[in-house]
Enzyme design. Structure first.
Site: not given
Ligand code: IPE
Ligand code: IPE
Ligand code: MG
Length: 239
Positions: A18, A20, A35, A129, A186, A192, A194
């Protein structure tokens, strides 16, 4: 101490990658750039996991709930996935990594599904792996569809409801072949789950870091392994 020197690395590590979007925002870039930057830590952490004798690495790549992001972001994520697979499959094959995709895969863009299936096929004999990409994955959907097939099997007399065990449900889940999670990492600061691997998380050790995924490197991964190593796992028993 370097956990690679010891034989007590976690067998199965899951990562909620999480942060990006926030990484990109902090640099005045669009979310897609975040991303894109997130592909490099995947390479680095896969290598590090291999080196440290982790046998299963499961990456939360796209959740069921992520479908509600903009079409632009979703399309961008899946084209990056195809790019990643095209550029990495031979390296996965060479390094003994088996790639597996897990989730509600029928929802994926056909091009992404095709690339994944090819990579799965090419790497299917590898055993060092198992790299599982959780895509269009959400535990509640997974458990609901597993319960549905269980009910259908009982209704059609393929299964005696009195003989249902934990295994009966597990074997109908997308994640059926994965062992229990030992360590969940995480990144990105949120504490959390998620909707990730709820079943397999039952006795996992949890490691949260503020580091955003594009900044997560081998040293951060090592810190998580060292933290895991220091935990005392009891699984409900006494010492
Ligand atoms: C969790 O991240 C899903 C992935 C990393 C693929 P999210 O950014 O979607 O989660 P929330 O919305 O903060 O709970
Ligand atoms: C995780 O990064 C990647 C995916 C959920 C696909 P986010 O896109 O959720 O990045 P933030 O949480 O908005 O920073
Ligand atoms: Mg996120």
């Amino acid at each position: 101490m370097d956990p690679a020197e010891q034989n007590n690395s976690p067998n199965h590590v899951g990562i909620i990658m999480d942060g990006n979007g926030r990484w990109a925002q902090a640099r005045g870039l669009g979310r897609s750039e975040g991303h894109r930057a997130g592909a490099e830590p995947v390479r680095v952490i896969l290598k590090a996991a291999h080196k440290h004798k982790v046998r299963f690495l499961t990456l939360y790549t796209f959740s069921t709930e992520n479908w509600s992001r903009s079409d632009l972001e979703v399309n961008n994520l899946f084209s990056l996935l195809v790019e990643y697979i095209d550029s990495e499959t031979l390296e996965l094959l060479r390094s003994g990594v088996r790639l597996v995709a897990m989730g509600d895969l029928d929802r994926l863009p056909p091009q992404a599904l095709k690339a994944l299936r090819q990579a799965e096929e090419i790497t299917s004999k590898n055993t060092d792996l198992v790299l599982t990409l959780a895509l269009s994955y959400g535990s509640r959907s997974e458990l609901t569809q597993a319960a549905k097939t269980l009910a259908i099997d009982a209704k059609e007399s393929r299964l005696d409801p009195n003989s249902i065990t934990q295994h009966s449900l597990l074997e109908r889940m997308w994640s059926a072949k994965l062992p229990d999670l030992d360590l969940l990492i995480r990144t990105g600061g949120e504490k959390r789950i998620s909707n990730f691997l709820l079943w397999h998380l039952a006795y996992a050790e949890l490691f949260f870091t503020d580091t955003l995924w594009p900044d997560f490197g081998e040293a951060d991964f090592l810190a998580a392994l060292n933290d895991f190593k220091a935990r005392k796992r009891r699984f409900g028993r006494t010492d």
